[in-house]
Motif scaffolding. Structure first.
Motif, PDB file in Angstrom:
ATOM      1  N   PHE A  39      -6.980 -25.908 -10.659  1.00 10.37           N
ATOM      2  CA  PHE A  39      -8.213 -25.139 -10.537  1.00 10.37           C
ATOM      3  C   PHE A  39      -9.377 -25.890 -11.173  1.00 10.37           C
ATOM      4  CE2 PHE A  39      -4.876 -21.996 -10.124  1.00 10.37           C
ATOM      5  CZ  PHE A  39      -5.328 -21.235  -9.059  1.00 10.37           C
ATOM      6  N   ASP A  40     -10.550 -25.721 -10.574  1.00  6.77           N
ATOM      7  CA  ASP A  40     -11.752 -26.349 -11.118  1.00  6.77           C
ATOM      8  C   ASP A  40     -12.231 -25.635 -12.373  1.00  6.77           C
ATOM      9  OD1 ASP A  40     -12.103 -28.270  -8.925  1.00  6.77           O
ATOM     10  OD2 ASP A  40     -12.565 -26.497  -7.715  1.00  6.77           O
ATOM     11  N   GLU A  58      -3.282 -29.195 -23.780  1.00  7.75           N
ATOM     12  CA  GLU A  58      -2.521 -28.784 -22.595  1.00  7.75           C
ATOM     13  C   GLU A  58      -3.308 -29.022 -21.312  1.00  7.75           C
ATOM     14  OE1 GLU A  58       0.556 -27.797 -22.690  1.00  7.75           O
ATOM     15  OE2 GLU A  58       0.763 -27.545 -24.862  1.00  7.75           O
ATOM     16  N   LEU A  59      -4.641 -28.995 -21.400  1.00  9.55           N
ATOM     17  CA  LEU A  59      -5.498 -29.129 -20.219  1.00  9.55           C
ATOM     18  C   LEU A  59      -6.338 -30.405 -20.319  1.00  9.55           C
ATOM     19  CD1 LEU A  59      -6.783 -25.483 -19.559  1.00  9.55           C
ATOM     20  CD2 LEU A  59      -5.160 -26.783 -18.185  1.00  9.55           C
ATOM     21  N   SER A  60      -5.676 -31.519 -20.197  1.00  7.77           N
ATOM     22  CA  SER A  60      -6.376 -32.799 -20.211  1.00  7.77           C
ATOM     23  C   SER A  60      -7.288 -32.897 -18.989  1.00  7.77           C
ATOM     24  CB  SER A  60      -5.358 -33.946 -20.191  1.00  7.77           C
ATOM     25  OG  SER A  60      -6.003 -35.190 -20.122  1.00  7.77           O
ATOM     26  N   GLY A  61      -8.502 -33.396 -19.201  1.00  2.07           N
ATOM     27  CA  GLY A  61      -9.446 -33.519 -18.094  1.00  2.07           C
ATOM     28  C   GLY A  61     -10.339 -32.310 -17.929  1.00  2.07           C
ATOM     29  N   TYR A  62     -10.292 -31.376 -18.894  1.00  2.00           N
ATOM     30  CA  TYR A  62     -11.134 -30.175 -18.868  1.00  2.00           C
ATOM     31  C   TYR A  62     -11.963 -30.097 -20.145  1.00  2.00           C
ATOM     32  CZ  TYR A  62      -8.424 -28.142 -14.991  1.00  2.00           C
ATOM     33  OH  TYR A  62      -7.828 -27.885 -13.776  1.00  2.00           O
ATOM     34  N   SER A  94     -15.264 -33.209 -14.142  1.00  2.43           N
ATOM     35  CA  SER A  94     -16.083 -33.671 -13.012  1.00  2.43           C
ATOM     36  C   SER A  94     -17.222 -32.709 -12.682  1.00  2.43           C
ATOM     37  CB  SER A  94     -15.204 -33.856 -11.773  1.00  2.43           C
ATOM     38  OG  SER A  94     -14.543 -32.643 -11.443  1.00  2.43           O
ATOM     39  N   ILE A  95     -17.197 -31.507 -13.263  1.00  4.02           N
ATOM     40  CA  ILE A  95     -18.237 -30.500 -13.013  1.00  4.02           C
ATOM     41  C   ILE A  95     -19.309 -30.602 -14.086  1.00  4.02           C
ATOM     42  CG2 ILE A  95     -18.714 -28.022 -12.919  1.00  4.02           C
ATOM     43  CD1 ILE A  95     -15.943 -27.624 -11.742  1.00  4.02           C
ATOM     44  N   ILE A 127     -21.088 -19.330 -18.470  1.00  7.27           N
ATOM     45  CA  ILE A 127     -21.373 -20.750 -18.318  1.00  7.27           C
ATOM     46  C   ILE A 127     -22.264 -20.927 -17.091  1.00  7.27           C
ATOM     47  CG2 ILE A 127     -19.261 -21.572 -19.422  1.00  7.27           C
ATOM     48  CD1 ILE A 127     -18.177 -22.167 -16.583  1.00  7.27           C
ATOM     49  N   SER A 128     -23.117 -21.920 -17.147  1.00  8.28           N
ATOM     50  CA  SER A 128     -23.919 -22.315 -15.993  1.00  8.28           C
ATOM     51  C   SER A 128     -23.498 -23.723 -15.617  1.00  8.28           C
ATOM     52  CB  SER A 128     -25.414 -22.278 -16.316  1.00  8.28           C
ATOM     53  OG  SER A 128     -25.830 -20.970 -16.630  1.00  8.28           O
ATOM     54  N   ILE A 129     -23.111 -23.911 -14.369  1.00  9.58           N
ATOM     55  CA  ILE A 129     -22.741 -25.233 -13.894  1.00  9.58           C
ATOM     56  C   ILE A 129     -23.738 -25.681 -12.836  1.00  9.58           C
ATOM     57  CG2 ILE A 129     -20.296 -24.851 -14.405  1.00  9.58           C
ATOM     58  CD1 ILE A 129     -19.836 -24.481 -11.394  1.00  9.58           C
ATOM     59  N   GLN A 130     -23.794 -26.967 -12.603  1.00 10.48           N
ATOM     60  CA  GLN A 130     -24.711 -27.512 -11.604  1.00 10.48           C
ATOM     61  C   GLN A 130     -23.927 -28.130 -10.463  1.00 10.48           C
ATOM     62  OE1 GLN A 130     -28.711 -29.484 -12.475  1.00 10.48           O
ATOM     63  NE2 GLN A 130     -27.399 -31.254 -12.114  1.00 10.48           N
ATOM     64  N   ILE A 131     -24.245 -27.691  -9.260  1.00 12.34           N
ATOM     65  CA  ILE A 131     -23.612 -28.228  -8.056  1.00 12.34           C
ATOM     66  C   ILE A 131     -24.705 -28.792  -7.168  1.00 12.34           C
ATOM     67  CG2 ILE A 131     -22.207 -27.696  -6.026  1.00 12.34           C
ATOM     68  CD1 ILE A 131     -20.878 -25.496  -7.611  1.00 12.34           C
ATOM     69  N   ASP A 132     -24.753 -30.121  -7.119  1.00 14.47           N
ATOM     70  CA  ASP A 132     -25.754 -30.821  -6.306  1.00 14.47           C
ATOM     71  C   ASP A 132     -27.169 -30.285  -6.550  1.00 14.47           C
ATOM     72  OD1 ASP A 132     -26.549 -32.789  -4.583  1.00 14.47           O
ATOM     73  OD2 ASP A 132     -26.183 -31.628  -2.771  1.00 14.47           O
ATOM     74  N   GLY A 133     -27.496 -30.130  -7.827  1.00 10.97           N
ATOM     75  CA  GLY A 133     -28.848 -29.717  -8.194  1.00 10.97           C
ATOM     76  C   GLY A 133     -29.072 -28.226  -8.276  1.00 10.97           C
TER      77      GLY A 133
END
Length: 261
Positions: A39-40, A58-62, A94-95, A127-133
């Motif tokens: 999951f992302d 436990e959650l490497s990469g997060y 990556s997010i 949380i606020s994430i950014q997706i392509d601006g």
């Protein structure tokens, strides 16, 4: 025009002390985290025993955000309520994460009775994430439990607080709201609360009510909506069968398409 898929999980992991959990959470929950790696964004409730560092192992990469806002001060906080609301979020590296906020509800019902909710510091994370601006807001929450009139009144007030906050901070943004609301969708009066919440915020719900035939309560939710600039549509969602049975709540997942209008 962009189009991005985002896969989100919400799960009440029943992460209490073994004395209260009735099993061995330190052995069971790592399995949940391992199976959640596809999951992302991972939204967890009732994580009262795993620290930020332990979840990160436990959650490497997060990027991990474990609640620590508490009504108690040390040393009581450290002993009784180190994780505050028990809410935790994992976001894939990556997010692009814009910001994080945490809000504690004012009221609670029950100290040594009625589900002991006052021993926690329930509230929500945003949380606020950014997706392509473009900005997408995501909420993780857990409301008071119980069916005593005091429990119900507190829960209604908490829902209003969440709604007011969203109208203040996320009014013009697309959003996803998830968590354990302890409001039973299968109860007629409770359903009215959920319906009003959805109408007031223009939300759509992932409805998993027909997925499990022997359930007598639906307490866990995932809602979503778009904005004037961004369309949020559900590709598929419901009870995640791979994680089902690893807690006393069902895991709910949603695969969303985020697209600029």
């Amino acid at each position: 025009m962009f189009s991005v898929e985002v896969n989100i999980l919400t799960y009440n992991i029943h992460g209490l002390s073994p004395i209260f959990a009735g099993d061995k959470p330190k052995e069971r929950i790592p399995s949940i985290l391992d199976k959640s790696k596809g999951f992302d964004i991972i939204l967890l409730q009732e994580n009262w025993i795993f620290s930020n560092e332990e979840i990160a192992e436990e959650l490497s990469g997060y990027e991990i955000m474990v609640s620590n806002k508490s009504k108690f001060k040390n040393p009581i906080k450290c002993l009784l309520n180190p994780n505050g609301s028990g809410l935790s979020i994992g976001v894939k590296d990556s997010i692009s994460l814009l910001n994080l906020d945490e809000y504690s509800f004012d009221g609670c019902s029950g100290w040594l009775f009625r589900a002991n909710d006052c021993l926690a510091t329930k509230g929500f994370q945003r949380i606020s994430i950014q997706i392509d601006g473009e900005r997408l807001d995501i909420y993780n929450t857990h409301l008071d439990a119980g069916e005593h009139p005091n429990d119900i009144d507190v829960r209604i007030a908490q829902l209003e607080s969440l709604k007011e906050y969203i109208n203040s901070y996320s009014l013009s943004y697309p959003l996803i709201i998830a968590g354990d609301m302890n409001i039973n969708l299968l109860n007629i009066q409770s359903r009215e609360l959920i319906n009003r919440f959805m109408i007031d915020l223009n939300l759509t719900m992932i409805d998993w009510s027909i997925e499990i035939t022997d359930n007598n309560s639906i307490l866990d939710y995932m809602f979503y909506r778009g904005s004037e600039l961004v369309e949020v549509s559900l590709i598929n969602g419901g009870v995640n069968q791979d994680l089902l049975g690893l807690s006393d709540h069902p895991p709910i997942s949603g695969l969303f398409n985020i697209r600029k209008k």
